[in-house]
Design a protein around this motif. Structure first.
Motif, mmCIF file in Angstrom:
data_model
loop_
_atom_site.group_PDB
_atom_site.id
_atom_site.type_symbol
_atom_site.label_atom_id
_atom_site.label_comp_id
_atom_site.label_asym_id
_atom_site.label_seq_id
_atom_site.Cartn_x
_atom_site.Cartn_y
_atom_site.Cartn_z
ATOM 1 N N LEU A 90 0.689 -0.887 -0.148
ATOM 2 C CA LEU A 90 0.321 0.040 0.206
ATOM 3 C C LEU A 90 0.568 1.392 -0.025
ATOM 4 C CD1 LEU A 90 -2.839 1.065 0.316
ATOM 5 C CD2 LEU A 90 -2.462 1.286 2.918
ATOM 6 N N VAL A 91 1.965 0.843 0.843
ATOM 7 C CA VAL A 91 2.791 2.518 1.089
ATOM 8 C C VAL A 91 3.311 2.623 -0.515
ATOM 9 C CG1 VAL A 91 4.649 3.666 1.929
ATOM 10 C CG2 VAL A 91 3.260 1.893 3.282
ATOM 11 N N VAL A 92 4.026 2.034 -0.779
ATOM 12 C CA VAL A 92 5.169 2.244 -1.986
ATOM 13 C C VAL A 92 4.238 2.231 -3.274
ATOM 14 C CG1 VAL A 92 5.844 0.150 -3.915
ATOM 15 C CG2 VAL A 92 7.051 0.357 -1.441
ATOM 16 N N GLY A 93 2.274 1.385 -3.279
ATOM 17 C CA GLY A 93 1.993 2.039 -4.228
ATOM 18 C C GLY A 93 1.607 3.759 -4.874
ATOM 19 N N VAL A 94 1.360 3.546 -3.011
ATOM 20 C CA VAL A 94 0.518 5.473 -2.521
ATOM 21 C C VAL A 94 2.201 6.421 -3.469
ATOM 22 C CG1 VAL A 94 -0.406 7.575 -1.099
ATOM 23 C CG2 VAL A 94 -1.390 4.764 -1.320
ATOM 24 N N VAL A 95 2.724 6.030 -3.286
ATOM 25 C CA VAL A 95 4.001 6.975 -4.194
ATOM 26 C C VAL A 95 4.265 7.061 -5.302
ATOM 27 C CG1 VAL A 95 6.964 7.299 -4.029
ATOM 28 C CG2 VAL A 95 5.745 6.355 -1.642
ATOM 29 N N TRP A 96 4.165 4.938 -5.710
ATOM 30 C CA TRP A 96 4.411 4.695 -7.359
ATOM 31 C C TRP A 96 3.572 5.830 -8.110
ATOM 32 C CZ3 TRP A 96 0.667 2.615 -10.648
ATOM 33 C CH2 TRP A 96 1.717 2.267 -11.550
ATOM 34 N N PHE A 97 2.521 5.574 -7.816
ATOM 35 C CA PHE A 97 0.944 6.220 -8.342
ATOM 36 C C PHE A 97 1.114 8.003 -8.182
ATOM 37 C CE2 PHE A 97 -3.368 8.296 -7.811
ATOM 38 C CZ PHE A 97 -4.012 7.465 -9.332
ATOM 39 N N TYR A 98 1.869 9.125 -7.177
ATOM 40 C CA TYR A 98 1.736 9.635 -7.381
ATOM 41 C C TYR A 98 2.432 10.100 -8.347
ATOM 42 C CZ TYR A 98 2.754 14.777 -6.026
ATOM 43 O OH TYR A 98 3.523 15.487 -6.164
#
Length: 995
Positions: free
Chosen positions: A636-644
């Protein structure tokens, strides 16, 4: 002086007169009496001095008096204009194929100079006009294809010079009168296809010594054929087919020394063929099929210069005389359904241009004659249900004219010649139930027209070649109960039109090929009793029309794909495999109890429990659950950064990557392409075909449209979903045909094409949305009970008007080529719209006749018989297909059904009607109070499906007949001043089949 000179010139040389003569004025009044479009008469100019140069008008070159008025297919409507009888020299009138209505006026007797009157294919009603017989010079009278009823008037026996009379396809319901035998000048008498009362052939017809053609087909004739017909020494064509004649064929018919063809088929004649046929030296065609004749085929018959001999469905015994092979002109020989035995003549076909040979359902033995295709013209070879033995002759592998081959249910053996597999024009190859061996040759790649490959119950072996995937027209491959081995070729998924794949009881192995989702039309998949392994492909679950799935007795493993729950199956058998895991919820029911036997690894309510397995796995379950939560948090944490980061770069490049759509509108639009594109998601899909998906899109204004999105990236040669029989047409071609046709059409009963949107890789067609779907889905689905008879009748009239518009009001006319119930869409009020013009064609405007297509377009069960054989495209093909739709609505049955056997709906209706009566045909869901009206509509459907195109009415006439049925029903139920309103014709509902 100059003034006086000019005055002299003025009065000495008056200006020429431009006033129209009296005959021209009469014709202008005739023109004004017609309603509807008068475009054909646009050249009738009142400023001309005479009408001699007007369209359709011919004058005497000396007197300039009008002698002929020839106006076929000119869109003329209205009563017959009696004013024409004032033209003193008029001898020829032709209003063929118009809408002349009412009845023929009695004052037509004033046309004393008339020699030829052609009013065929119109809308005339009432009784035949008795005063026609008062035309002293009349030689030719053609009233074919109208709605005349009642008796033939007695005055018709008084014609003085009449040579031709044709009353075909009317509603005459008296009996054939004997006084017609008084017209001594008669050369042609044609009364076929009328619902006459039961009656005998008048023996007085034998007095017509000048008669050359006698056609009494389907006239409800009973009794025996009178001996007096043997006195017709000049007759060349004698047709008494499709009646109820009994008794023997009279020997007097062998005295018809001028006869060229004799047609007696579909009666109840008995006894042997009479001796004396050797007298008929001009006989070319003899068709006495579908009777109860017995005895042997006379050897003298085979010595005649016959071109066509049809004696099928009788009870002939004995052998075929060897001399039949010596007939130099024989191109058609049909002997099926008898009790003939022995061997076929060894030289059959060697000396004659044989095209059609059907000896099925006899007791023939021996080998297939090698000379059958000696002249290179053999098209049909039908030999099923005999005891033929030996191999297929190598000479037949070079017979490139063959289109239909049926050799099933014999004792044939050996390898099939390699060239035989690859014959380029064969669409049906049936070798079922023999002892053939060897492999399917790779030469099958050349069989580009092959649609039906039926080779079950033989000893074929070897692997199925990859070349099978080249057969883009293949709709059935039945090869069960053979010894095929090896893998199922990967190329088989390229067969996008495949409807049946049956390879059960072979020795095939390996995994099932990926890509099975391309079989969008697959209805039956039977791979039982092989050695297939691996998993069941998920793609099988996307086959929306699949209703028979049998993969039993294999070595398939893994879980049952949950996608299979989407299928609407009548038969499911996955038993005796190595499947494991939980049963999908839909299949975990009592009704599927026997579908999964012999799979110990499966668990469910009826296959065993998974409890023991769950206990063993509980120990690590808690640890697994914790691990999942930890991993999910990291993701979840990695995904939020990548999505931004990705979203920021995506916004910058979106404008560059966004495809540019081109919109072409055909009506004023209240929406943009963006509103359409934003709604093309899977939740809005309402249908899927091989050409693409159909979406329902609700617009911001609350209205709905239907959007067809065509598949992109297809190579040339992949076929449109509309082509059931292998039309070699790309989706691009179908898109172009749809746009060019619907883009210019404006009619309330043709589906409206709002616009089309295109990019380089994708194409969208935006139509008006039809909330009640297609007629086919509604009629044959679970909601079929919604369609009461008044609704069905309304749908028929609407659809007929739409097709009539295509045929008669479009310039040039348009042939739809795929009329079927699934292509008739229904709005919220069950108003019908004709749809799907992907294979529509414009009729040849040169007037040189129907255009020949390279292969068949259309849908199984709807294709007109002549279209299947000749590939000729014209309006009559659509009329046949519409007739099948009528039969669907009347019977509630599909156009093809396993219950019919080898018949289609048309043949089933005709056979059942004849054998069991009307009550066994009508849809039981329909209220019996409408029976009279339904029966009349049924008769219209049978007219439309007549085997002969010339006998089918035009669509304009079909509309008129349907409207008259509705008007008549309303008029019968409405009383005015205590009297019933008169109606057009008497009730013919008990007269049986019309075609």
């Amino acid at each position: 002086m100059i003034f006086l000179f000019l005055s002299f010139l003025f009065f000495s040389f008056p200006f020429p007169s431009h006033s129209l003569n009296q005959e021209g004025l009469y014709l202008l009044q005739v023109k004004n009496s017609f309603s509807g479009s008068n475009d054909a008469l646009s050249s009738w100019n009142p400023r001309d001095p005479t009408p001699c140069h007007w369209f359709g008008v011919t004058c005497d070159p000396t007197t300039h008096s009008v002698t002929s008025l020839d106006l076929p297919s000119s869109n003329l409507a209205g009563p017959f204009p009696s004013l024409l009888c004032r033209l003193p020299s008029l001898c020829f009138i032709s209003f063929l194929n118009n809408s002349i209505n009412d009845s023929i006026p009695t004052d037509i007797s004033a046309c004393q100079t008339l020699t030829r009157l052609d009013l065929s294919q119109n809308l005339l009603t009432g009784d035949l006009t008795a005063s026609l017989a008062d035309l002293p010079n009349l030689k030719y009278l053609d009233l074919t294809g109208n709605n005349f009823s009642g008796d033939i008037p007695e005055s018709f026996g008084r014609f003085q010079k009449l040579e031709v009379i044709s009353l075909v396809y009317n509603l005459l319901d008296g009996t054939i009168p004997g006084f017609l035998g008084n017209i001594s000048t008669l050369k042609m008498l044609n009364l076929s296809y009328n619902p006459f009362s039961k009656g005998r052939i008048p023996p007085e017809l034998g007095n017509l010594r000048n008669l050359e053609i006698l056609w009494l087909t389907q006239c409800n004739l009973v009794g025996e054929i009178p001996d007096s017909l043997g006195r017709l020494k000049k007759v060349t064509d004698l047709d008494l087919a499709v009646n109820n004649l009994v008794g023997p064929i009279p020997s007097s018919l062998t005295e018809l020394t001028s006869v060229v063809q004799i047609e007696l088929f579909n009666n109840s004649l008995t006894g042997e063929l009479p001796r004396g046929f050797s007298n008929l030296t001009n006989l070319r065609l003899l068709d006495a099929s579908m009777n109860r004749l017995t005895g042997n085929i006379p050897d003298e018959l085979t010595r005649l210069p016959l071109e066509s001999l049809n004696l099928y469905n009788n009870r002939f015994e004995g052998t075929v005389p060897p001399s039949i092979a010596d007939s130099p002109n024989l191109y058609e020989l049909r002997l099926f359904g008898n009790q003939l035995s022995g061997e076929l003549p060894v030289n059959l076909g060697k000396n004659s241009p044989l095209k059609w040979l059907d000896v099925s359902s006899n007791q023939f033995t021996g080998e297939i004659p090698a000379s059958l295709c000696e002249k290179g013209e053999l098209e049909e070879l039908l030999m099923i249900k005999n005891e033929f033995s030996g191999q297929i002759p190598a000479s037949l592998s070079e017979c490139r004219s063959l289109t239909r081959v049926r050799l099933g249910f014999n004792k044939l053996s050996g390898e099939v010649p390699a060239g035989f597999w690859g014959l380029p024009h064969v669409y049906l190859l049936e070798l079922v139930d023999n002892s053939f061996s060897g492999p399917i040759a790779k030469t099958i790649a050349n069989a580009g027209n092959l649609s039906l490959l039926i080779i079950s119950r033989n000893e074929f072996n070897g692997s199925i070649p990859e070349e099978i995937g080249f057969l883009q027209n293949l709709i059935q491959f039945s090869g069960g109960e053979n010894s095929f081995s090896g893998l199922l070729p990967e190329s088989i998924v390229n067969l996008t039109d495949l409807g049946i794949l049956d390879l059960h009881r072979n020795q095939l192995s390996g995994e099932l090929p990926s890509g099975t989702e391309s079989w969008k039309k697959l209805n039956e998949l039977n791979l039982a009793s092989n050695s297939f392994s691996g998993k069941i492909p998920d793609g099988i679950g996307s086959l929306s029309v699949l209703n028979y799935l049998d993969l039993s007795n294999n070595q398939l493993s893994g879980e049952i794909p949950t996608e299979l729950q989407k299928l609407k199956l009548n038969q499911l058998n996955l038993s005796n495999n190595r499947l494991s895991g939980e049963l999908p919820p839909l299949f975990n029911k009592e009704m599927y109890k026997n579908s999964f036997l012999g799979n110990p690894g499966l668990c469910g309510d009826f296959t065993g429990s998974c409890n023991g397995r769950n206990k063993d796995s509980n120990r690590g379950f808690v640890w697994l659950l914790r691990s999942i939560f930890v991993l999910a948090a990291v993701v979840l944490v990695v995904g939020v950064v990548w999505f931004y980061l990705k979203h920021r770069s995506f916004k910058k490049g979106r404008a560059m990557d966004k495809p540019k759509w081109t919109l072409m509108s055909f009506h004023k639009l209240g929406f943009s392409e963006k509103e359409i594109l934003d709604s093309l998601d899977e939740d809005n899909v309402i249908g899927t075909g091989s050409s693409g998906k159909v979406y329902k899109v609700v617009l911001s204004n609350g209205e709905a449209v239907a959007v067809k999105k065509l598949w992109g990236g297809l190579k040339k040669g992949y076929e449109s979903e509309d082509l059931e029989k292998g039309q070699a047409q790309t989706h691009d071609d179908g898109f172009q045909a749809e746009v060019e046709t619907l883009g210019k059409i404006r009619h309330k009963n043709i589906v409206k094409l709002w616009c089309c949107c295109t990019t380089r890789d994708s194409k969208l067609l935006v139509y008006e949305y039809m909330p009640n779907g297609s007629l086919g889905d509604l009629l044959h689905g679970s909601k079929g009970g919604l369609l009461e008879w008044p609704t069905r009748y309304k749908i028929l009239v609407d659809a007929a008007e739409g097709i009539s518009y295509l045929h008669h009001d479009c310039v040039p006319p348009i042939v739809h080529r795929d009329v079927k119930s699934n292509n008739i869409l229904l709005d919220g009020d069950f108003g019908a719209r004709v749809a799907d013009f992907g294979v529509a064609k414009v009729v040849d405007a040169t007037g040189k006749g129907p255009k020949s297509m390279s292969v068949i377009a259309g849908s199984c069960g709807y294709i007109a018989p002549e279209y299947a054989y000749t590939l000729r495209v014209n309006e009559k093909s659509d009329i046949y297909s519409f007739g099948v739709v009528i039969l669907e609505l009347v019977t509630g049955r599909l156009p093809v059904d396993p219950e019919f056997g080898e018949k289609d709906l048309v043949k089933w209706v005709c056979t059942t009607l004849d054998q069991k009566g009307m009550d066994h045909i009508l849809d039981p869901k329909l209220d019996s109070c409408f029976k009279e009206e339904i029966c009349k509509v049924l008769n219209i459907g049978l007219l439309c499906t007549s085997p002969l195109p010339i006998n089918r009415p035009s669509m304009r006439r079909v509309v008129k007949m349907l409207q008259e049925v509705g008007a008549e029903n309303q008029q019968k139920s409405t009383k005015k001043d205590g009297k019933l309103t008169p109606y057009y014709y008497e009730d013919a509902s008990d007269q049986g089949s019309v075609a």
